[in-house]
Design a protein around this motif. Structure first.
Motif, short mmCIF file in Angstrom:
data_model
loop_
_atom_site.label_atom_id
_atom_site.label_comp_id
_atom_site.label_asym_id
_atom_site.label_seq_id
_atom_site.Cartn_x
_atom_site.Cartn_y
_atom_site.Cartn_z
N GLU A 97 3.50 2.35 -5.47
CA GLU A 97 2.80 3.43 -6.17
C GLU A 97 3.69 4.65 -6.31
O GLU A 97 4.38 5.05 -5.38
N VAL A 98 3.65 5.27 -7.49
CA VAL A 98 4.44 6.47 -7.76
C VAL A 98 3.52 7.69 -7.85
O VAL A 98 2.47 7.64 -8.51
N TYR A 122 13.70 4.99 -11.70
CA TYR A 122 12.92 5.02 -10.46
C TYR A 122 11.51 4.51 -10.70
O TYR A 122 10.98 3.68 -9.94
N ASP A 123 10.87 5.00 -11.74
CA ASP A 123 9.52 4.54 -12.06
C ASP A 123 9.52 3.06 -12.39
O ASP A 123 8.64 2.31 -11.95
N GLY A 161 0.78 -1.23 0.00
CA GLY A 161 0.00 0.00 0.00
C GLY A 161 0.81 1.28 0.00
O GLY A 161 0.25 2.38 -0.01
N ALA A 162 2.14 1.18 0.00
CA ALA A 162 2.99 2.36 0.10
C ALA A 162 3.07 3.12 -1.22
O ALA A 162 2.85 2.56 -2.30
N ASN A 163 3.41 4.40 -1.12
CA ASN A 163 3.69 5.20 -2.30
C ASN A 163 4.96 6.02 -2.09
O ASN A 163 5.37 6.26 -0.95
N ASN A 177 0.48 6.88 3.70
CA ASN A 177 1.15 5.76 3.06
C ASN A 177 2.41 6.15 2.30
O ASN A 177 3.04 5.30 1.68
N THR A 178 2.76 7.43 2.33
CA THR A 178 3.97 7.89 1.63
C THR A 178 5.19 7.53 2.46
O THR A 178 5.24 7.80 3.66
#
Length: 419
Positions: free
Chosen positions: A154-155, A144-145, A131-133, A180-181
């Motif tokens: 998630e980006v 990175y992407d 669930g992290a971004n 979640n960041t």
């Protein structure tokens, strides 16, 4: 966010979930290069790559070459390397980076990687909690992407502001972040922008990250390659404000990208990353992979200790002059604008106005036709998240740079809309 410090524990339980990768610079440039007319008698001008070592004026120092030879001939570095890297090498890198910091790094803060790409890969694997971004700059080096996507991380993109020297849009960062960041990425000196951030701006980034309770991942592969008004300041200077994971290598400053010797460094004098098990996770990921060749690790202490300032100064002079040439020639082309003269790294981002050109749809179309008609390779901005921009490298032989820019100007004149 007052409870930001409590969130560090959220970062340590990354789960690896492999998916397909996304666009790479290499893939885009390979596709463009296929368009070059094989019957063109002129040499192809590579203004899209990031490898200066192809050109005689960017040869590495004999100190580095001799160090490699000495390491090989010593027969002392033919064994498997321990996973974090050789202790003398990690100590030498810690000492080298500590010169620019208000505290002293330990060898235990340093992990050796196969170039900076593996450092990126390991870092994003560790941060990829369910669930992290992660917050990435736009434009951004696309690895990175790609690695975020392969780990289901998630980006979210924050903008860099061209009119302000490609500074981070701090308000945009704050608007994007949520509970979640896990981190934000800062690339300084900038690839692809050629920017070099001030001490004040970097401190503001650190304070913002602290407020949000997130890490800063500092990509400093172009460390000390600054030749404008702003000196290079490592993000680790602000490690007491916010934990910093610094990524770097010998690739660019020593002009040896093919040697694939990089590092991942925890710049964290308060020990937050250790307490939250981030360091343990980094070590766990490295245990799953191979490290850089042992003989290159063995050469690093000699390379770092003995390379003189005269070598670095020579490289800076060449890059500064090349950046001037690039900026001045681009200013002569009506359909291309350059918001800032590059002050660091080896690149400049310029804006393309396709509406001033006939039969050119966008930046990708521009690059494909430029390769076909004039054998010049330039990277389209769409590969970096910026449609109708172009990334041009000036880390080439000066005569080659002049030739390439002349061809770009002629191409634009041929395709210019008639008034």
């Amino acid at each position: 966010m007052e409870n930001g410090a409590e969130r560090w524990n959220f970062l340590g339980d990354g789960k690896l979930k492999a998916t397909s990768g996304t666009t790479t610079v290499h893939g885009v440039l390979l596709n463009i290069r296929r368009n070059v007319d094989k019957d063109d008698p002129r040499p192809t001008v590579p203004l899209g790559h990031g490898d200066p070592s192809l050109f005689p004026c960017f040869r590495t120092t004999t100190i580095a070459e001799d160090a490699i030879v000495d390491a090989v001939r010593s027969a002392e570095f033919n064994y498997y390397s321990p996973k974090p890297g050789l202790l003398p090498t990690r100590r030498a890198i810690a000492d080298y980076l500590s010169r620019d910091l208000p505290y002293t790094l330990s060898p235990d803060d340093v992990f050796l990687t196969v170039g900076c790409i593996q450092a990126i890969e390991v870092t994003l694997m560790v941060l990829a909690c369910p669930g992290a971004n992660i917050l990435l700059p736009r434009p951004c080096f696309p690895s990175y992407d790609a690695h975020a996507s392969s780990n289901n991380l998630e980006v979210r993109y924050f903008d860099l502001i061209p009119e302000k020297g490609w500074e981070v849009d701090i308000e945009g960062v704050e608007a994007l972040a949520d509970e979640n960041t896990v981190a934000m990425v800062v690339i300084n000196p900038g690839n692809p922008c050629g920017s070099v951030y001030t001490h004040q701006h970097l401190k503001k980034i650190a304070e913002t990250a602290r407020k949000l309770g997130i890490l800063v991942v500092a990509d400093e592969v172009y460390h000390h390659l600054s030749f404008g008004t702003n000196p290079f300041v490592p993000m680790g200077v602000f490690g007491s404000i916010v934990p910093v994971i610094t990524l770097g290598s010998i690739s660019k400053r020593w002009l040896v990208p093919g040697w694939r010797l990089g590092w991942l460094v925890t710049s964290d004098p308060n020990g937050i990353l250790q307490k939250s098990k981030i360091v343990e996770c980094i070590m766990g990921r490295l245990n799953l992979t191979s490290g850089p060749p042992t003989f290159i690790q063995g050469a690093v202490p000699q390379i770092l200790e003995k390379t003189g300032e005269d070598f670095f100064s020579k490289v800076i002079v060449i890059l500064r002059e090349a950046a001037h040439i690039c900026y001045d020639r681009i200013m002569e082309i009506p359909c291309i604008t350059c918001p800032n003269k590059p002050e660091g790294s080896m690149f400049v981002m310029v804006k393309l106005n396709p509406s001033l050109l006939e039969d050119i749809i966008d930046d990708m179309d521009f690059c494909l036709k430029l390769a076909k008609e004039d054998s010049v390779i330039v990277l389209p901005g769409v590969a970096l998240g910026m449609k109708n921009w172009l990334r041009i490298t000036f880390a080439v032989e000066p005569s080659t740079l002049e030739d390439g820019l002349r061809r770009i100007k002629a191409f634009c004149q041929r395709h210019a809309k008639k008034q």
